[in-house]
Design a protein around this motif. Structure first.
Motif, PDB file in Angstrom:
ATOM      1  N   SER A 162       0.845  -1.208   0.000  1.00 45.91           N
ATOM      2  CA  SER A 162       0.000   0.000   0.000  1.00 45.91           C
ATOM      3  C   SER A 162       0.874   1.249   0.000  1.00 45.91           C
ATOM      4  CB  SER A 162      -0.969  -0.003   1.179  1.00 45.91           C
ATOM      5  OG  SER A 162      -0.254   0.127   2.382  1.00 45.91           O
ATOM      6  N   GLY A 163       2.004   1.198   0.685  1.00 46.26           N
ATOM      7  CA  GLY A 163       2.922   2.352   0.676  1.00 46.26           C
ATOM      8  C   GLY A 163       3.426   2.622  -0.734  1.00 46.26           C
ATOM      9  N   ALA A 164       3.814   1.560  -1.419  1.00 43.39           N
ATOM     10  CA  ALA A 164       4.318   1.723  -2.793  1.00 43.39           C
ATOM     11  C   ALA A 164       3.200   2.224  -3.716  1.00 43.39           C
ATOM     12  CB  ALA A 164       4.867   0.396  -3.305  1.00 43.39           C
ATOM     13  N   ALA A 165       1.982   1.716  -3.494  1.00 41.84           N
ATOM     14  CA  ALA A 165       0.856   2.116  -4.356  1.00 41.84           C
ATOM     15  C   ALA A 165       0.547   3.603  -4.189  1.00 41.84           C
ATOM     16  CB  ALA A 165      -0.375   1.274  -4.028  1.00 41.84           C
ATOM     17  N   VAL A 166       0.450   4.046  -2.931  1.00 35.42           N
ATOM     18  CA  VAL A 166       0.147   5.458  -2.671  1.00 35.42           C
ATOM     19  C   VAL A 166       1.277   6.345  -3.209  1.00 35.42           C
ATOM     20  CG1 VAL A 166      -0.094   7.180  -0.827  1.00 35.42           C
ATOM     21  CG2 VAL A 166      -1.350   5.028  -0.699  1.00 35.42           C
ATOM     22  N   ALA A 167       2.526   5.922  -2.968  1.00 35.01           N
ATOM     23  CA  ALA A 167       3.677   6.716  -3.434  1.00 35.01           C
ATOM     24  C   ALA A 167       3.708   6.807  -4.953  1.00 35.01           C
ATOM     25  CB  ALA A 167       4.969   6.095  -2.923  1.00 35.01           C
TER      26      ALA A 167
END
Lengths: 245, 312
Positions: A162-167
């Protein structure tokens, strides 16, 4: 070397994995993850010894999910946005024009790396428990060990992805950090206060709770779509289309 | 290997940055790509690198789009922005990551760092390098894969006199070995000493594409005629060194490193018709640049180039 290990994606994964530890900022983040993990282990063991009671290893591992859930998304954000921030994309997108291969490699590298670090910390926690069991009067129980490991693994996996997706959707380090922190702290609480909406379908924790503890499928899917799939899709589209100036 | 830029157009927010830009660069040719600040040079080079999507047109490397090249870093080397590297990485690490992407052995990293004169500072952080050293490091990455096409945006920026001489020799030797080199620069007098051709861009349009005289005037002649392919066949058959391009007074033709008599005899013996044959015009690049670029940009850009050599 087998073809799948020398293909463009595998090469990009190796490069992205290396980039996770080759700068001072990345190493500090890794160190922070390890330090928070060690602190959780020390606190749990210290409290159990002081009280002369029982140390449940599964609870210790669940406690370790905390640093995983906090640091893994930050690691992912740094990995995804750093190339844009420092204009490194000008080198890497030229050497690999299929941009989604690089973005995909970032997802894979961060997830593998964060999982490996968490696995090492969990192993250390179990070793600490074994030592305490042998050298103190503390009673150590291993009931629910598998559940504890799974809980920690879910926290790291979902945090990374989710961190990679949001970033990838926001393409800005500070903005992504703020959004992920809000998402993991107050967003679910605020959503819970909104009347007349099926909150479990919208809250970000529904999907991680479903994975770690089970529950209804539809709200979990809805949560995954809103907090992971949509940002990942937007991020993929933006990475593919954006001009590098 | 040949680079072909075909009819590229690009606009940002309604402002036309590139308009039907086209040129090609053959193997062994060093092409200067020049123009005032904001004329679209860097944008063109980024379009070639696939970093900027053109609204129209295409770029082909040896007949293929850049995106479809297998391991493109081994075929085309780019130096686009020496500041585009993570400041916290070491020189060696930065070049090693590029080598990993190109699937090159680590020994190649050492070799190229030696080649660009950075072998003594491999552990230095990129953020601590001078502009000249960052240029050398970026050039190291461009040269890493021993590419057959080299695209360099302002490679002389920040280099000292010794560095510029070294760069000039390096590019000339690469050109002589068959590498197609496109080099953008504001340093016209320097460019003129080592490029074969100069394409001048002004406000997003190619306004001149000419051969540059490198040798003495007497060494070069210019020949043109109704059938340029036939003329070129003769020049090739005779082994005459030649470059295709425009001559201001005669249009398209060939600049040939032979006397007009020798060329005339060769053409006559093959019954190839020519309509212009004589000493090549001694037009300096700076004069040509002045003649074809817009005055409102020219004054500022040349002054700027002399001052610090920066590109917008």
């Amino acid at each position: 070397m087998p073809a799948f290990l020398s293909g463009p994606l595998a090469v990009a994964v190796r490069v992205e994995s290396r980039k996770l530890v080759d700068t001072r900022s990345a190493r500090w983040l890794l160190l922070a993850m390890i330090l928070v993990g060690l602190t959780v282990i020390a606190l749990a063991a210290g409290l159990a010894v002081e009280r002369g009671g029982v140390l449940e290893v599964s609870l210790l591992l669940m406690g370790l999910a905390l640093p995983g859930a906090i640091v893994a998304p930050l690691l992912a954000i740094l990995s995804v946005t750093s190339d844009w921030q420092h204009k490194d994309v000008m080198t890497f997108y030229v050497l690999q024009p299929r941009r989604l291969a690089i973005l995909g490699a970032k997802y894979i590298a961060v997830t593998l790396f964060a999982t490996a670090v968490m696995a090492a910390i969990c192993l250390l926690a179990v070793l600490v428990a074994v030592v305490l069991a042998g050298f103190s009067s503390l009673e150590v129980t291993y009931a629910g060990l598998g559940q504890g490991l799974w809980y920690a693994a879910c926290a790291v996996l979902i945090g990374s992805i989710s961190g990679a997706a949001v970033a990838s959707a926001l393409m800005s380090t500070p903005l992504a950090v703020v959004v992920v922190l809000i998402q993991s702290t107050v967003a679910d609480l605020l959503i819970g206060l909104v009347p007349n909406i099926p909150t479990s379908y919208v809250q970000s924790s529904t999907f991680s709770n479903f994975l770690s503890e089970g529950g209804e499928v539809l709200p979990a899917l809805s949560s995954a779509v809103i907090w992971i799939l949509v940002p990942a899709g937007v991020g993929a589209w933006r990475h593919r289309r954006r001009d590098v100036n | 290997m040949k680079l072909e830029v075909e009819d590229i157009s690009k606009s940002y927010g309604g402002i036309q940055v590139l308009s039907h830009v086209g040129f090609s660069c053959d193997a062994g040719t060093i092409m200067g790509y020049i123009g005032p600040n904001g004329s679209g040079k860097s944008t063109t080079l980024k379009v070639i690198a696939g970093l900027v999507r053109p609204d129209a047109g295409r770029v082909l490397i040896d007949g293929q789009p850049y995106r479809s090249l297998e391991n493109p870093g081994r075929k085309v080397g780019f130096l686009l922005d020496p500041g585009a590297h993570h400041p916290g990485r070491s020189v060696r690490e930065t070049v090693t990551l590029a080598a990993m992407m190109m699937r090159l052995p680590r020994s190649r990293v050492d070799a190229v760092l030696t080649e660009v004169g950075l072998a003594s500072v491999p552990a230095r952080k990129v953020g601590a390098l001078s502009l000249g050293m960052r240029q050398r490091m970026s050039l190291a990455i461009a040269l890493l894969g021993e590419p057959e096409v080299l695209i360099l945006d302002e490679p002389a920026n920040g280099l000292d006199v010794e560095g510029m001489t070294w760069l000039k020799r390096l590019l000339r030797s690469l050109g002589d070995k068959g590498t197609a080199v496109v080099v953008s620069s504001h340093l016209l007098n320097e460019l003129e000493t080592y490029v074969d051709r100069a394409v001048i861009l002004d406000r997003g349009r190619v306004v001149s594409d000419q051969i540059v005289r490198r040798g003495a005037v007497s060494e070069w002649s210019f020949v043109s005629g109704p059938d340029l392919d036939e003329i070129e066949k003769v020049l090739v058959a005779q082994g005459f060194e030649h470059r295709r391009g425009d001559e201001p007074s005669a249009g398209p033709g060939f600049r040939v490193r032979r006397t007009a008599n020798e060329i005339g005899e060769a053409m006559w013996s093959r019954r190839v018709r020519v309509n212009h044959l004589g000493p090549a015009a001694a037009v300096t690049l700076e004069a040509r640049y002045g003649a074809v670029t817009s005055p409102q940009f020219r004054a500022g850009s040349i002054e700027h180039a002399i001052g610090d050599g920066e590109e917008t």
